[in-house]
Design an enzyme around this catalytic site. Structure first.
Site: not given
Ligand code: RFL
Ligand code: PHB
Length: 390
Positions: A72, A292, A384
């Site tokens: 993108h 996010p 970004y």
């Molecule tokens: P995670 O992915 O939460 O993984 C943590 C892992 O630890 C496990 N865990 C344990 N395991 C053993 N013992 C325990 N006591 C434990 N406690 C927890 C969990 O089961 C899990 O598997 O953290 P990590 O690796 O730091 O990764 C971070 C990302 O997942 C997070 O920052 C992103 O998903 C945030 N986010 C986005 N980030 C982006 O860079 N671009 C995006 O477009 C974006 N969109 C988003 C997002 C997060 C979202 N949500 C659900 C909060 C969109 C959404 C909707």
């Molecule tokens: C996505 O889930 O695709 C996503 C989430 C947050 C953003 C952009 C993309 O800001």
């Protein structure tokens, strides 16, 4: 059981760190509380910065990403019937982003790690980390209903926002800065081709909306909703009608399709400092989260473990601890930049239920500024697409 680096959590941070260490011959064990299917199915991020792609390539985990990830070159902003495209390459030194789901990043890393026979234990829940300030930090965990212990040279908490590793830092050492936002997101996946080629971020008086995608056949969309929203109160038609109203723009139509998943997510900012205490390190969401809107969470998690992997390998191979000592400061500088950007994007685009018409006019003034000034647009584009890794 003993290992050099005990890693808690098999999200993107834990898996990428494990991959990095394993390839460099540093012994490590990953403990993950959930099962493999759950970890691989959790719907989350979708936007990868160039440096995240580079980090995955460096560990040989970008084969499918390079084939299937969508390149993108910009995003569209919409407000007050206006639309403006922010072009990344021309404003951010040729940088662009990839749209490739976090679920796929996780699947690719898990498959590689298991194919190598590396230690990755699902269903292993860490209960506590003890002895952070000793030479032998210990993870106490349960697996298969039994209490177990893993002693380590180093422990890395990659256990997300609700993890246990943070508690290994004494209260007097740990400082948390946090902010809650007065709204949430309702996120959906729909089996319909995206109605746009690039992501659309829409400001509207009805609330924020975002059009993203997962593939040429699957759309990912988000709506700002009040806290405490029950997804069951949002049947398909209500969701599509509301998205239509918020994205409304002359000559543009939103294609509808079957909604295959819907969930409500909170919006929070939080940073815990420092990111290291003794022999315990925090990385990714365990140390910091962002709302996010700026697509930064996954990218920050990857940046942390790139810095940490390099530091642990250097220490292991040369005995030098300078990079380990600098870890927290190195990461926090990038983290706070991303915190500011995520906060700015969020507050520019969402409707604060307690806000005034004055606040709305400020938001519109800022969106107009981005459309009218290449300098303002470049600030968005550079943030970004992401800063280069340190
Ligand atoms: P995670 O992915 O939460 O993984 C943590 C892992 O630890 C496990 N865990 C344990 N395991 C053993 N013992 C325990 N006591 C434990 N406690 C927890 C969990 O089961 C899990 O598997 O953290 P990590 O690796 O730091 O990764 C971070 C990302 O997942 C997070 O920052 C992103 O998903 C945030 N986010 C986005 N980030 C982006 O860079 N671009 C995006 O477009 C974006 N969109 C988003 C997002 C997060 C979202 N949500 C659900 C909060 C969109 C959404 C909707
Ligand atoms: C996505 O889930 O695709 C996503 C989430 C947050 C953003 C952009 C993309 O800001």
């Amino acid at each position: 059981m003993h290992t050099t680096v005990g890693i808690i959590g098999a999200g993107p941070a834990g898996l990428l760190l494990a991959r990095t260490l394993h390839r460099a011959g540093v012994d490590c064990v990953v403990l993950e509380s959930r099962d493999r299917a759950h970890v691989e199915r959790r719907q989350r991020a979708g936007v990868l910065e160039q440096s995240t792609v580079d980090a995955l390539r460096a560990v040989g985990a970008a084969g499918r990403l390079d084939r299937e990830g969508l390149v993108h070159d910009g995003v569209e902003l919409r407000w007050e019937g206006r639309a403006h495209r922010v072009d990344f390459p021309s404003l951010a030194n040729g940088r662009r982003v990839r749209v490739y789901a976090q679920t796929e990043v996780v699947k690719d890393l898990v498959a590689l790690h298991l194919a190598d026979g590396a230690a990755l234990r699902f269903g292993a829940e860490a209960r506590s980390v003890d002895g952070a300030d000793t030479g032998r930090p210990t993870i106490r965990y349960t697996q298969g209903g039994r209490d177990r212990t893993l002693t380590c040279d180093y422990v890395v908490g990659c256990d997300g926002f609700h993890g246990v590793a943070r508690a290994a830092f004494p209260e007097g050492i740990r400082r948390t800065y946090a902010r809650a936002y007065p709204y949430a997101w309702l996120g959906i996946l729909a089996d319909v081709a995206p109605s746009c080629d690039e992501l659309v971020y829409a400001h509207s008086r009805r609330g924020f909306a975002l059009h993203s995608m997962r593939s040429p056949e699957v759309s990912r969309l988000y709506l700002q909703v009040p806290h405490g929203t029950d997804p069951a109160d949002w049947p398909d038609e209500r969701i599509w009608d509301e998205l239509d109203a918020r994205f409304a723009r002359d000559g543009w139509e939103l294609a509808r399709g079957p909604i295959t998943s819907r969930s409500v997510l909170p919006m929070r900012s939080s940073v815990t400092e420092p990111m290291r205490y003794g022999r315990v390190f925090l990385a990714g969401d365990a140390a910091h989260i962002v709302p996010p809107t700026g697509a930064k969470g996954l990218n920050l998690a990857v940046a942390d473990v790139v810095v940490l992997g390099r530091a642990l390998i250097r220490h292991r191979t040369t005995g030098a601890s300078d990079l380990l000592d600098a870890y927290s400061d190195t990461c926090l500088r990038r983290v706070w930049r991303a915190e500011h950007f995520s906060y700015a994007m969020t507050t520019m685009l969402h409707t604060d239920p307690a806000g005034s018409p004055f606040d709305t006019r400020l938001q519109i003034a800022q969106l107009d500024r981005i459309a009218d000034s290449p300098h303002a647009a470049a600030e968005l584009a550079v943030n970004y697409t992401g800063l280069p890794l340190p």
